[in-house]
Design a protein around this motif. Sequence first.
Motif, PDB file in Angstrom:
ATOM      1  N   VAL A  53       0.837  -1.207   0.000  1.00  0.00           N
ATOM      2  CA  VAL A  53       0.000   0.000   0.000  1.00  0.00           C
ATOM      3  C   VAL A  53       0.867   1.250   0.000  1.00  0.00           C
ATOM      4  O   VAL A  53       0.631   2.203  -0.753  1.00  0.00           O
ATOM      5  N   ILE A  54       1.896   1.268   0.857  1.00  0.00           N
ATOM      6  CA  ILE A  54       2.786   2.433   0.950  1.00  0.00           C
ATOM      7  C   ILE A  54       3.495   2.667  -0.388  1.00  0.00           C
ATOM      8  O   ILE A  54       3.661   3.814  -0.846  1.00  0.00           O
ATOM      9  N   ARG A  55       3.911   1.594  -1.046  1.00  0.00           N
ATOM     10  CA  ARG A  55       4.598   1.739  -2.332  1.00  0.00           C
ATOM     11  C   ARG A  55       3.671   2.322  -3.392  1.00  0.00           C
ATOM     12  O   ARG A  55       4.072   3.177  -4.188  1.00  0.00           O
ATOM     13  N   ASP A  56       2.419   1.889  -3.401  1.00  0.00           N
ATOM     14  CA  ASP A  56       1.466   2.440  -4.372  1.00  0.00           C
ATOM     15  C   ASP A  56       1.211   3.923  -4.107  1.00  0.00           C
ATOM     16  O   ASP A  56       1.154   4.726  -5.047  1.00  0.00           O
ATOM     17  N   ILE A  57       1.070   4.271  -2.843  1.00  0.00           N
ATOM     18  CA  ILE A  57       0.837   5.677  -2.506  1.00  0.00           C
ATOM     19  C   ILE A  57       2.050   6.527  -2.873  1.00  0.00           C
ATOM     20  O   ILE A  57       1.913   7.653  -3.379  1.00  0.00           O
ATOM     21  N   ALA A  58       3.251   5.995  -2.628  1.00  0.00           N
ATOM     22  CA  ALA A  58       4.462   6.760  -2.934  1.00  0.00           C
ATOM     23  C   ALA A  58       4.597   7.058  -4.415  1.00  0.00           C
ATOM     24  O   ALA A  58       5.232   8.057  -4.801  1.00  0.00           O
ATOM     25  N   MET A  59       4.029   6.234  -5.275  1.00  0.00           N
ATOM     26  CA  MET A  59       4.111   6.450  -6.724  1.00  0.00           C
ATOM     27  C   MET A  59       2.992   7.325  -7.237  1.00  0.00           C
ATOM     28  O   MET A  59       2.972   7.688  -8.420  1.00  0.00           O
ATOM     29  N   HIS A  60       2.035   7.710  -6.394  1.00  0.00           N
ATOM     30  CA  HIS A  60       0.933   8.560  -6.838  1.00  0.00           C
ATOM     31  C   HIS A  60       1.448   9.961  -7.143  1.00  0.00           C
ATOM     32  O   HIS A  60       2.345  10.478  -6.480  1.00  0.00           O
ATOM     33  N   GLU A  61       0.858  10.603  -8.132  1.00  0.00           N
ATOM     34  CA  GLU A  61       1.341  11.908  -8.587  1.00  0.00           C
ATOM     35  C   GLU A  61       1.280  12.956  -7.481  1.00  0.00           C
ATOM     36  O   GLU A  61       2.147  13.830  -7.394  1.00  0.00           O
TER      37      GLU A  61
END
Length: 241
Positions: A179-187
């Motif tokens: 989850v943290i990795r997906d959020i970190a890649m959000h614009e």
Amino acid sequence: MYPSSSVTDLTAVDAAVKAMELQVQAIKDRVRDETLAIPKAKKLIDASLKQQRKLKDMSVYPPTHVPERMSMLNLDTNRCLFPESSQQNNGSGPFKLDEDPAPPPPPPPKEKKGRSTPPLWFISAEELDSLSSYMRGRLTLEKVNAAINDMATYVEANYQLIAAPKKNVAGDRWEKALVIRDIAMHEAVKGKHFFLETDMKGPSLKPDNTGKAILTVLRHLGRVSETRLGHHRVIILLKPH
């Protein structure tokens, strides 16, 4: 016959006189030794002056030719000290040591790319006093800055979770790592320092009324911003203007 008191006084005087005689004799012996040492010191000084004059003359008139015997002696000495280099020198010409080229200087250390240390943008007393008493409530400067320190700790923990390989992450935390990795890649979050509302577990910042009041103060002072991504409330650290 003298009285007993007179005898005692004479004995004391005699002892004092003998002590003085011993001191005088010691002084005489010391003077005699010093007197005998003076000629030796003069000879040593004369020899030193002569040697100094010789060295001075040698420095003014250095020899223009080194004797062949001295050259051969130096060559034999070098062969003993550096046998391998002597074998490479086949005897033609004067002896020369093969000097290895100086190693190139090491390259400057490369800067590590990637995340930076979470910032600690504390607030000042003037900033806190500039808020209305209604917004400030019972918050103190120490409480707010302690919460800022907690936020940096949450950010660092998330960084470590993102960078950790799967084998080093427990099963119940691997889902959060994804989850943290997906959020970190959000614009809206990419390249910024952030943490989740669910990370607020103290010791100074908790999801209670005080924690909400602290976040309100920090939003007003431009230290944080918030965004919602899916079911997650994301708090982003901002650099003060």
